[in-house]
Design a protein around this motif. Structure first.
Motif, short mmCIF file in Angstrom:
data_model
loop_
_atom_site.label_atom_id
_atom_site.label_comp_id
_atom_site.label_asym_id
_atom_site.label_seq_id
_atom_site.Cartn_x
_atom_site.Cartn_y
_atom_site.Cartn_z
N LEU A 59 89.07 10.91 23.34
CA LEU A 59 88.49 11.09 24.95
C LEU A 59 87.29 10.39 24.92
O LEU A 59 86.72 10.26 26.05
CB LEU A 59 88.56 12.29 25.34
CG LEU A 59 89.83 13.03 25.30
CD1 LEU A 59 89.58 14.61 25.86
CD2 LEU A 59 90.70 12.49 26.32
N GLY A 175 90.96 1.72 30.39
CA GLY A 175 91.40 2.93 30.22
C GLY A 175 92.05 3.59 31.65
O GLY A 175 91.77 3.44 32.70
N SER A 177 92.47 7.40 32.90
CA SER A 177 92.14 8.72 32.52
C SER A 177 93.36 9.78 32.94
O SER A 177 93.94 9.37 33.88
CB SER A 177 90.99 9.25 32.96
OG SER A 177 91.11 9.64 34.37
N GLU A 179 93.00 12.03 34.77
CA GLU A 179 92.83 12.39 36.12
C GLU A 179 93.28 11.30 37.00
O GLU A 179 92.92 11.44 38.27
CB GLU A 179 91.28 12.75 36.46
CG GLU A 179 90.84 14.23 35.62
CD GLU A 179 90.69 13.90 34.06
OE1 GLU A 179 90.96 14.82 33.37
OE2 GLU A 179 90.41 12.90 33.64
N ASP A 181 91.82 8.13 36.98
CA ASP A 181 90.71 7.22 37.09
C ASP A 181 90.93 5.88 36.30
O ASP A 181 91.10 5.88 35.20
CB ASP A 181 89.20 7.81 36.72
CG ASP A 181 88.77 8.94 37.69
OD1 ASP A 181 89.42 8.80 38.69
OD2 ASP A 181 88.40 9.80 37.11
N MET A 183 89.24 2.97 34.55
CA MET A 183 88.04 2.93 33.90
C MET A 183 87.71 1.61 33.10
O MET A 183 88.70 1.04 32.61
CB MET A 183 87.78 4.31 33.13
CG MET A 183 88.10 5.61 34.02
SD MET A 183 87.56 6.97 32.80
CE MET A 183 85.71 6.85 33.03
N LYS A 211 96.37 2.81 26.63
CA LYS A 211 95.34 3.06 27.37
C LYS A 211 95.54 4.25 28.40
O LYS A 211 94.39 4.75 28.99
CB LYS A 211 95.01 2.07 28.42
CG LYS A 211 94.61 0.49 27.68
CD LYS A 211 94.60 -0.54 28.62
CE LYS A 211 94.30 -1.79 28.01
NZ LYS A 211 93.89 -2.70 28.88
N GLY A 213 95.62 8.03 29.55
CA GLY A 213 94.89 9.15 28.96
C GLY A 213 93.71 8.92 28.25
O GLY A 213 93.01 9.92 27.94
N VAL A 214 93.16 7.87 28.34
CA VAL A 214 92.05 7.25 27.32
C VAL A 214 90.81 6.99 28.34
O VAL A 214 91.11 5.82 29.16
CB VAL A 214 92.34 6.12 26.32
CG1 VAL A 214 90.95 5.66 25.65
CG2 VAL A 214 93.41 6.69 25.60
N PRO A 215 89.66 7.69 28.75
CA PRO A 215 88.73 7.31 29.43
C PRO A 215 87.88 6.40 29.02
O PRO A 215 87.92 5.92 27.76
CB PRO A 215 87.92 8.63 29.72
CG PRO A 215 88.35 9.39 28.42
CD PRO A 215 89.73 9.08 27.82
N SER A 216 86.90 5.87 29.51
CA SER A 216 85.84 4.81 29.45
C SER A 216 84.57 5.27 30.23
O SER A 216 84.56 6.39 30.80
CB SER A 216 86.33 3.21 29.53
OG SER A 216 85.38 2.65 28.90
#
Length: 269
Positions: A59, A175, A177, A179, A181, A183, A211, A213-216
């Motif tokens: 994350l 990414g 996310s 949620e 988003d 990113m 990508k 579920g992976v935020p930036s």
């Protein structure tokens, strides 16, 4: 009893891949699936990791790989997504395409659409379509030219996009996310994506499974604000269900297994 050392080994593997299926992790580490799943459950108790149905992701934002590395990473997935995305573009459409490895691969397919107009801040995307020698109308968006495939960004690029009113804007975040988003690692890229979404009649988001579920670091917008999301078949259905529940309107899944290797040509731009 869980071996803490093996949990750390799995952690390093997940960090390197950002998001990896439990099946692939088990194969790489030479473990049976049940043992790997137990390790993943322990790892997910750490704040920087999250476990989904059959995958685990890291994350914390990290530096992007070099453009040439990204161009070959998850190539089959990006190719499948690009093919499906281009199928929604009609003859004569005006499309705004941002920079990035996925967009360079997408350009192979866009070049086959008759009488298309493409506005892009990516010299690689423009070069790919021009090289196909079709009747496409190419408009290169100016601005501050970033290195490593990031294209032209900054105030000039944003002002140009604001006046385009194209049929489609196609973006590909670093990414997506959990949620929902969209990113980016670079703030100027997030601003450019936001401008594309604001100015185009419809927006298409392309996002390969690594990508999800992976935020930036920087949020461009919510995926729910886009008109279409295209992913590959490596994404768990439960994750897509969650995104739809959050307001993502139209999800299409590109079948990676359906791609014939004989049709795929690796790029060297």
């Amino acid at each position: 009893m869980i071996n803490d050392l093996m949990v750390d080994v799995l952690a390093n593997l997940v960090k390197r891949h950002r998001r990896i299926s439990l099946t692939a992790a088990a194969d790489i580490l030479g473990m049976d699936f049940e043992e790997l799943t137990s390790l993943a459950k322990v790892l997910s108790e750490r704040e920087e990791f999250e476990l989904f149905d059959n995958s685990i992701c890291f994350l914390m934002p990290r530096d992007q790989d070099a453009y040439r590395v990204r161009l070959r990473s998850h190539y089959i997935e990006k190719y499948a997504i690009g093919r499906l995305a281009a199928s929604f573009i009609q003859e004569g459409d005006h499309v705004v395409v941002e920079s990035g490895s996925t967009m360079t691969i997408l350009a192979q397919h866009l070049a086959q659409v008759e009488q298309i107009k493409v506005s892009t801040n990516s010299y690689a995307v423009a070069s790919m379509i021009i090289g196909a020698e079709t009747a496409a109308d190419i408009h290169v968006i100016g601005g501050h030219l970033y290195t490593d495939g990031q294209g032209a960004l900054g105030p000039i690029a944003l002002d140009t996009v604001a006046g385009l009113n194209a049929d489609w804007g196609i973006i590909c975040p670093v990414g997506l996310s959990a949620e929902g988003d969209l990113m980016y690692y670079v703030e100027e890229e997030a601003k450019f994506a936001r401008a594309v979404m604001a100015s185009c009649k419809r927006t298409m988001v392309l996002c390969n499974s690594s990508k999800i579920g992976v935020p930036s670091r920087f949020v461009a917008n919510s995926c729910a604000q886009a008109d279409m999301l295209i992913v590959d078949s490596g994404v768990e259905p439960s994750i897509l269900d969650s995104l739809v529940a959050q307001g993502v309107k139209d999800v299409h899944v590109a079948d990676v297994e359906a791609e014939a290797s004989s049709e795929i040509v690796l790029l060297d731009i």
